[in-house]
Design a protein around this motif. Structure first.
Motif, PDB file in Angstrom:
ATOM      1  N   LEU A  60      26.228  45.498  71.734  1.00  0.00           N
ATOM      2  CA  LEU A  60      24.954  45.458  71.012  1.00  0.00           C
ATOM      3  C   LEU A  60      25.138  45.972  69.585  1.00  0.00           C
ATOM      4  CD1 LEU A  60      21.955  44.768  71.488  1.00  0.00           C
ATOM      5  CD2 LEU A  60      21.588  47.150  72.123  1.00  0.00           C
ATOM      6  N   PRO A  61      25.465  45.091  68.622  1.00  0.00           N
ATOM      7  CA  PRO A  61      25.569  45.523  67.223  1.00  0.00           C
ATOM      8  C   PRO A  61      24.217  46.015  66.692  1.00  0.00           C
ATOM      9  CG  PRO A  61      26.606  43.383  67.545  1.00  0.00           C
ATOM     10  CD  PRO A  61      25.834  43.681  68.799  1.00  0.00           C
ATOM     11  N   ALA A  62      24.280  46.851  65.681  1.00  0.00           N
ATOM     12  CA  ALA A  62      23.052  47.424  65.122  1.00  0.00           C
ATOM     13  C   ALA A  62      22.150  46.350  64.531  1.00  0.00           C
ATOM     14  CB  ALA A  62      23.410  48.462  64.065  1.00  0.00           C
ATOM     15  N   ARG A  63      22.743  45.291  63.980  1.00  0.00           N
ATOM     16  CA  ARG A  63      21.933  44.210  63.403  1.00  0.00           C
ATOM     17  C   ARG A  63      21.015  43.583  64.446  1.00  0.00           C
ATOM     18  NH1 ARG A  63      26.170  40.276  61.023  1.00  0.00           N
ATOM     19  NH2 ARG A  63      24.389  38.876  61.339  1.00  0.00           N
ATOM     20  N   LEU A  64      21.564  43.354  65.633  1.00  0.00           N
ATOM     21  CA  LEU A  64      20.744  42.765  66.694  1.00  0.00           C
ATOM     22  C   LEU A  64      19.658  43.735  67.149  1.00  0.00           C
ATOM     23  CD1 LEU A  64      23.345  40.895  68.934  1.00  0.00           C
ATOM     24  CD2 LEU A  64      21.800  39.959  67.211  1.00  0.00           C
ATOM     25  N   MET A  65      20.008  45.020  67.222  1.00  0.00           N
ATOM     26  CA  MET A  65      19.016  46.014  67.618  1.00  0.00           C
ATOM     27  C   MET A  65      17.862  46.042  66.627  1.00  0.00           C
ATOM     28  SD  MET A  65      21.719  48.993  68.734  1.00  0.00           S
ATOM     29  CE  MET A  65      20.473  50.263  68.840  1.00  0.00           C
ATOM     30  N   LEU A  66      18.198  45.988  65.323  1.00  0.00           N
ATOM     31  CA  LEU A  66      17.152  46.063  64.308  1.00  0.00           C
ATOM     32  C   LEU A  66      16.309  44.792  64.285  1.00  0.00           C
ATOM     33  CD1 LEU A  66      15.950  47.831  62.123  1.00  0.00           C
ATOM     34  CD2 LEU A  66      17.547  46.818  60.483  1.00  0.00           C
ATOM     35  N   ARG A  67      16.941  43.630  64.464  1.00  0.00           N
ATOM     36  CA  ARG A  67      16.174  42.383  64.470  1.00  0.00           C
ATOM     37  C   ARG A  67      15.213  42.315  65.651  1.00  0.00           C
ATOM     38  NH1 ARG A  67      19.755  37.221  62.410  1.00  0.00           N
ATOM     39  NH2 ARG A  67      20.637  38.199  60.539  1.00  0.00           N
ATOM     40  N   GLY A  68      15.561  43.004  66.718  1.00  0.00           N
ATOM     41  CA  GLY A  68      14.702  42.975  67.900  1.00  0.00           C
ATOM     42  C   GLY A  68      13.764  44.148  68.008  1.00  0.00           C
ATOM     43  N   TRP A  69      13.447  44.803  66.870  1.00  0.00           N
ATOM     44  CA  TRP A  69      12.640  46.013  66.949  1.00  0.00           C
ATOM     45  C   TRP A  69      11.203  45.724  67.410  1.00  0.00           C
ATOM     46  CZ3 TRP A  69       8.158  47.156  64.312  1.00  0.00           C
ATOM     47  CH2 TRP A  69       7.842  46.365  63.208  1.00  0.00           C
ATOM     48  N   ARG A  70      10.666  44.560  67.048  1.00  0.00           N
ATOM     49  CA  ARG A  70       9.283  44.261  67.442  1.00  0.00           C
ATOM     50  C   ARG A  70       9.143  44.125  68.961  1.00  0.00           C
ATOM     51  NH1 ARG A  70      10.068  41.558  62.621  1.00  0.00           N
ATOM     52  NH2 ARG A  70       8.575  42.069  60.944  1.00  0.00           N
ATOM     53  N   PRO A  71       9.934  43.245  69.603  1.00  0.00           N
ATOM     54  CA  PRO A  71       9.822  43.201  71.072  1.00  0.00           C
ATOM     55  C   PRO A  71      10.224  44.508  71.731  1.00  0.00           C
ATOM     56  CG  PRO A  71      11.651  41.831  70.290  1.00  0.00           C
ATOM     57  CD  PRO A  71      10.859  42.209  69.098  1.00  0.00           C
ATOM     58  N   ALA A  72      11.150  45.254  71.104  1.00  0.00           N
ATOM     59  CA  ALA A  72      11.554  46.535  71.685  1.00  0.00           C
ATOM     60  C   ALA A  72      10.390  47.522  71.694  1.00  0.00           C
ATOM     61  CB  ALA A  72      12.737  47.118  70.913  1.00  0.00           C
ATOM     62  N   VAL A  73       9.676  47.598  70.589  1.00  0.00           N
ATOM     63  CA  VAL A  73       8.518  48.504  70.512  1.00  0.00           C
ATOM     64  C   VAL A  73       7.438  48.064  71.491  1.00  0.00           C
ATOM     65  CG1 VAL A  73       6.642  49.295  69.020  1.00  0.00           C
ATOM     66  CG2 VAL A  73       8.978  49.216  68.146  1.00  0.00           C
ATOM     67  N   MET A  74       7.215  46.764  71.595  1.00  0.00           N
ATOM     68  CA  MET A  74       6.206  46.269  72.539  1.00  0.00           C
ATOM     69  C   MET A  74       6.584  46.639  73.971  1.00  0.00           C
ATOM     70  SD  MET A  74       5.016  42.360  73.354  1.00  0.00           S
ATOM     71  CE  MET A  74       6.550  42.067  74.242  1.00  0.00           C
ATOM     72  N   LEU A  75       7.865  46.448  74.325  1.00  0.00           N
ATOM     73  CA  LEU A  75       8.319  46.786  75.673  1.00  0.00           C
ATOM     74  C   LEU A  75       8.214  48.288  75.931  1.00  0.00           C
ATOM     75  CD1 LEU A  75      11.434  44.451  76.019  1.00  0.00           C
ATOM     76  CD2 LEU A  75       9.222  44.226  77.160  1.00  0.00           C
ATOM     77  N   ILE A  76       8.467  49.081  74.905  1.00  0.00           N
ATOM     78  CA  ILE A  76       8.342  50.537  75.059  1.00  0.00           C
ATOM     79  C   ILE A  76       6.908  50.917  75.394  1.00  0.00           C
ATOM     80  CG2 ILE A  76       8.343  52.711  73.765  1.00  0.00           C
ATOM     81  CD1 ILE A  76      10.896  51.739  72.381  1.00  0.00           C
ATOM     82  N   PHE A  77       5.942  50.324  74.685  1.00  0.00           N
ATOM     83  CA  PHE A  77       4.542  50.650  74.949  1.00  0.00           C
ATOM     84  C   PHE A  77       4.096  50.120  76.315  1.00  0.00           C
ATOM     85  CE2 PHE A  77       4.265  51.864  70.537  1.00  0.00           C
ATOM     86  CZ  PHE A  77       3.236  52.793  70.519  1.00  0.00           C
ATOM     87  N   VAL A  78       4.615  48.953  76.709  1.00  0.00           N
ATOM     88  CA  VAL A  78       4.299  48.444  78.050  1.00  0.00           C
ATOM     89  C   VAL A  78       4.857  49.389  79.114  1.00  0.00           C
ATOM     90  CG1 VAL A  78       4.756  46.577  79.684  1.00  0.00           C
ATOM     91  CG2 VAL A  78       4.131  46.044  77.329  1.00  0.00           C
ATOM     92  N   PHE A  79       6.096  49.826  78.926  1.00  0.00           N
ATOM     93  CA  PHE A  79       6.707  50.774  79.862  1.00  0.00           C
ATOM     94  C   PHE A  79       5.897  52.062  79.924  1.00  0.00           C
ATOM     95  CE2 PHE A  79       9.492  54.464  80.450  1.00  0.00           C
ATOM     96  CZ  PHE A  79      10.073  54.170  81.680  1.00  0.00           C
ATOM     97  N   ALA A  80       5.491  52.572  78.755  1.00  0.00           N
ATOM     98  CA  ALA A  80       4.708  53.810  78.715  1.00  0.00           C
ATOM     99  C   ALA A  80       3.363  53.633  79.402  1.00  0.00           C
ATOM    100  CB  ALA A  80       4.513  54.260  77.275  1.00  0.00           C
ATOM    101  N   ALA A  81       2.745  52.472  79.233  1.00  0.00           N
ATOM    102  CA  ALA A  81       1.451  52.225  79.881  1.00  0.00           C
ATOM    103  C   ALA A  81       1.592  52.179  81.396  1.00  0.00           C
ATOM    104  CB  ALA A  81       0.863  50.914  79.365  1.00  0.00           C
ATOM    105  N   ILE A  82       2.714  51.636  81.875  1.00  0.00           N
ATOM    106  CA  ILE A  82       2.923  51.554  83.322  1.00  0.00           C
ATOM    107  C   ILE A  82       3.225  52.920  83.914  1.00  0.00           C
ATOM    108  CG2 ILE A  82       4.447  50.621  85.114  1.00  0.00           C
ATOM    109  CD1 ILE A  82       4.781  48.140  83.371  1.00  0.00           C
TER     110      ILE A  82
END
Length: 273
Positions: free
Chosen positions: A198-220
């Motif tokens: 997982l290169p950092a570029r891919l991690m940064l490009r996927g920050w939007r779905p990552a944040v959304m998944l984090i909030f979904v996980f937190a809600a569950i």
């Protein structure tokens, strides 16, 4: 010779059979450590069970002081419930106390082929993983009284609410462990970066779905209906995510000096994120 000590080939790779045997050995070591540490949970069971049920007893005392119904407590319904719950709580304590051991086993299995320099860095991250896990568990215990108060607050004043002990403790233990594991997010992201997945570029490009998944996980994982409790878990996880991205960029720069082409990510793969 134990597979954990078995030498790898010249490229640092292992066969599938060696990987499975290493996984078996690491699982056995982690399970043994949790079992041994669980003895402490058995010895101090009374203190632990009182701490875990404190939100319910405090709520009962508040209702009694306000003149309402004080019948809010846990109930051991079955004949074998007391000993089964004591065993469960003991293993839960063992999981917390033995966290340095099983986290090290997970880390060692994920990143087996690092260079000596990378292994020194990896040790620093496993040192960080234990405090992060414990901090997540502590935050969950801090939020537990509010969660219990909100959920039991829907009970009418003229009704009793006797919680099944097994169901209540199952909820509490999962709640605490889930918070602890959530705080390990940056450690495993950096681990995937170290092994080149997982290169950092891919991690940064996927920050939007990552944040959304984090909030979904937190809600569950936060059972209360208010957004405040969800944000208490989600916001630190988002901060950890971006901290992991920053650390990954540092490692990527070092790796790019040795292998400039390893950061070349296909456009279709990058755009998918």
């Amino acid at each position: 010779m134990p597979t954990l000590l078995r030498k790898r080939n010249s490229e640092g790779r292992m066969s599938l059979g060696d990987h499975l045997r290493e996984l078996r050995n690491r699982v056995l070591i982690a399970a043994l450590a949790i079992t041994v540490a669980g003895v402490l949970g058995w010895i101090f069971y009374e203190h632990v069970i009182n701490a875990l049920t404190k939100p319910i007893t405090d709520l009962a005392n508040q209702r009694k002081a306000s003149g309402g119904n004080a019948l809010v407590n846990i109930n051991f319904a079955g004949l074998t419930d007391p000993i089964a719950i004591q065993l469960t709580v003991s293993l839960f304590v063992g999981l917390i106390v033995a966290s340095p051991v099983w986290l090290w086993q997970i880390w060692g299995f994920i990143v087996p082929g690092l260079t000596k320099k990378e292994k020194r860095v990896a040790r620093l991250f496993i040192v960080a993983a234990v405090p992060l896990f414990l901090a997540g568990c502590a935050l969950a215990y801090f939020m537990l009284p509010k969660a219990v108060s909100v959920l039991l607050g829907f009970t009418p004043d003229n009704a009793a609410n006797l919680q099944d002990a097994a169901a209540y403790l199952n909820f509490v233990l999962k709640f605490v462990v889930a918070f602890g594991c959530a705080f390990l997010l940056p450690v495993f992201l950096v681990a995937l970066n170290l092994v080149g997945i997982l290169p950092a570029r891919l991690m940064l490009r996927g920050w939007r779905p990552a944040v959304m998944l984090i909030f979904v996980f937190a809600a569950i994982m936060t059972p209360t209906p208010d957004a405040y409790t969800m944000c208490i878990l989600a916001l630190p996880m988002v901060a950890f995510f971006f901290a992991a991205v920053g650390i990954a960029f540092i490692f990527d720069k070092r790796k790019a000096k040795q292998d400039p082409g390893w950061l070349d990510v296909p456009d279709d793969e990058a755009s998918s994120l």
